[in-house]
Design a protein around this motif. Sequence first.
Motif, PDB file in Angstrom:
ATOM      1  N   SER A  91       0.817  -1.215   0.000  1.00  0.00           N
ATOM      2  CA  SER A  91       0.000   0.000   0.000  1.00  0.00           C
ATOM      3  C   SER A  91       0.850   1.263   0.000  1.00  0.00           C
ATOM      4  O   SER A  91       0.346   2.356  -0.288  1.00  0.00           O
ATOM      5  N   ILE A  94       1.215   3.139  -3.651  1.00  0.00           N
ATOM      6  CA  ILE A  94       0.273   4.109  -4.185  1.00  0.00           C
ATOM      7  C   ILE A  94       0.716   5.528  -3.858  1.00  0.00           C
ATOM      8  O   ILE A  94       0.574   6.447  -4.662  1.00  0.00           O
ATOM      9  N   VAL A 125      -6.213   4.484  -6.147  1.00  0.00           N
ATOM     10  CA  VAL A 125      -6.294   3.473  -5.082  1.00  0.00           C
ATOM     11  C   VAL A 125      -6.825   2.149  -5.632  1.00  0.00           C
ATOM     12  O   VAL A 125      -6.291   1.078  -5.327  1.00  0.00           O
ATOM     13  N   ASP A 128      -4.489  -0.213  -7.479  1.00  0.00           N
ATOM     14  CA  ASP A 128      -3.499  -0.945  -6.678  1.00  0.00           C
ATOM     15  C   ASP A 128      -3.950  -2.362  -6.339  1.00  0.00           C
ATOM     16  O   ASP A 128      -3.155  -3.142  -5.806  1.00  0.00           O
ATOM     17  N   ARG A 131      -1.633  -4.685  -7.851  1.00  0.00           N
ATOM     18  CA  ARG A 131      -0.393  -4.835  -7.085  1.00  0.00           C
ATOM     19  C   ARG A 131      -0.560  -5.857  -5.960  1.00  0.00           C
ATOM     20  O   ARG A 131       0.275  -6.732  -5.753  1.00  0.00           O
ATOM     21  N   TYR A 132      -1.700  -5.782  -5.243  1.00  0.00           N
ATOM     22  CA  TYR A 132      -1.937  -6.699  -4.130  1.00  0.00           C
ATOM     23  C   TYR A 132      -2.094  -8.140  -4.617  1.00  0.00           C
ATOM     24  O   TYR A 132      -1.576  -9.076  -4.001  1.00  0.00           O
ATOM     25  N   ALA A 168      -5.742  -3.564   2.722  1.00  0.00           N
ATOM     26  CA  ALA A 168      -4.736  -2.745   2.043  1.00  0.00           C
ATOM     27  C   ALA A 168      -5.352  -1.485   1.450  1.00  0.00           C
ATOM     28  O   ALA A 168      -4.764  -0.395   1.526  1.00  0.00           O
ATOM     29  N   LEU A 169      -6.529  -1.598   0.846  1.00  0.00           N
ATOM     30  CA  LEU A 169      -7.184  -0.427   0.273  1.00  0.00           C
ATOM     31  C   LEU A 169      -7.507   0.609   1.350  1.00  0.00           C
ATOM     32  O   LEU A 169      -7.398   1.818   1.117  1.00  0.00           O
ATOM     33  N   SER A 172      -4.302   2.323   2.311  1.00  0.00           N
ATOM     34  CA  SER A 172      -3.709   3.088   1.215  1.00  0.00           C
ATOM     35  C   SER A 172      -4.107   4.556   1.273  1.00  0.00           C
ATOM     36  O   SER A 172      -3.396   5.418   0.742  1.00  0.00           O
ATOM     37  N   TRP A 173      -5.233   4.873   1.936  1.00  0.00           N
ATOM     38  CA  TRP A 173      -5.628   6.277   2.058  1.00  0.00           C
ATOM     39  C   TRP A 173      -4.675   7.038   2.952  1.00  0.00           C
ATOM     40  O   TRP A 173      -4.482   8.251   2.771  1.00  0.00           O
ATOM     41  N   SER A 175      -1.456   6.397   2.896  1.00  0.00           N
ATOM     42  CA  SER A 175      -0.367   6.609   1.945  1.00  0.00           C
ATOM     43  C   SER A 175      -0.678   7.769   1.011  1.00  0.00           C
ATOM     44  O   SER A 175       0.189   8.597   0.703  1.00  0.00           O
ATOM     45  N   VAL A 176      -1.919   7.843   0.541  1.00  0.00           N
ATOM     46  CA  VAL A 176      -2.326   8.932  -0.347  1.00  0.00           C
ATOM     47  C   VAL A 176      -2.197  10.278   0.360  1.00  0.00           C
ATOM     48  O   VAL A 176      -1.682  11.261  -0.205  1.00  0.00           O
TER      49      VAL A 176
END
Length: 272
Positions: A91, A94, A125, A128, A131-132, A168-169, A172-173, A175-176
């Motif tokens: 994650s 992203i 997002v 990704d 990717r996972y 993970a999603l 990922s926020w 990370s964003v």
Amino acid sequence: MSSPTYASHVEARPLRISPAQTVRHSLALARRNIAKFAKSPWVLADVVLTPILLLVMFVYLFGGAIGGGDLEAYRQALVPGVMVMTVLQASIGIGVSLCTDTSTGIFDRFRSMPIARSAPLIGAVLSDVIRYLVCLGTLVAVALAMGYRIETNPVAALAAVGLLIGFALSFSWLSVYIALLVKDPTSVQGLLSIGVLPLTFASNVFVQPTTMPDWLKAWSDVNPVSLMAETMRGLLNGGEVAGPLLGCLAWMVGVVAVFFPLAMRAYRKNAG
């Protein structure tokens, strides 16, 4: 009659975009990012190779000592935990990718288009997921070759994969949001990697929390990585699922509730 100017196109953008249009715009931009993976598959190398190296190292180098000599039991407990660590580390990608795109000016073009404001971030997002899936597929193939066995059923295994992707999603926020604040790909990767360390190593992925000091055990017990690892062990190896799953869902909802609005505010602020 003169042709419409660029500015008039921007001003003519609909003030309100329906949820269905937002989904359609987000999926279109997700396809754009997936095409980038296809053209440059090497960008997945780090998130694929790192967990495999950790898995091999902890099973064959430390497994005998940590597992008390029962290498098979340790391997069965380790693999679901490493799967959690894999998607959490993935994650981070992203944020780095988003930061790189921002520096190229592509998001300025997105803002001038008649699409939902949130579509570029949601699309990034959603893309990704590829990717996972690649990371998990590679890791599971290596784990099976090393002797790991799924002890439940295909439905539980698919539920485990879906839950991992949702986990993970959600994160990922974060990370964003960091990417939109820092705006430097190298710094984003460094900061997020530092943040991932206390989540993964201060958890029950590699060792039992009973061996930790009380203060560290208290953190491990509520750590989202520990809760997700226990959920994965229940779904893949058999055991309790409901208790740790509720804790996982609470973390996922909380992270999205906090960092999705923060990311959107940072995105709008950058637009200004």
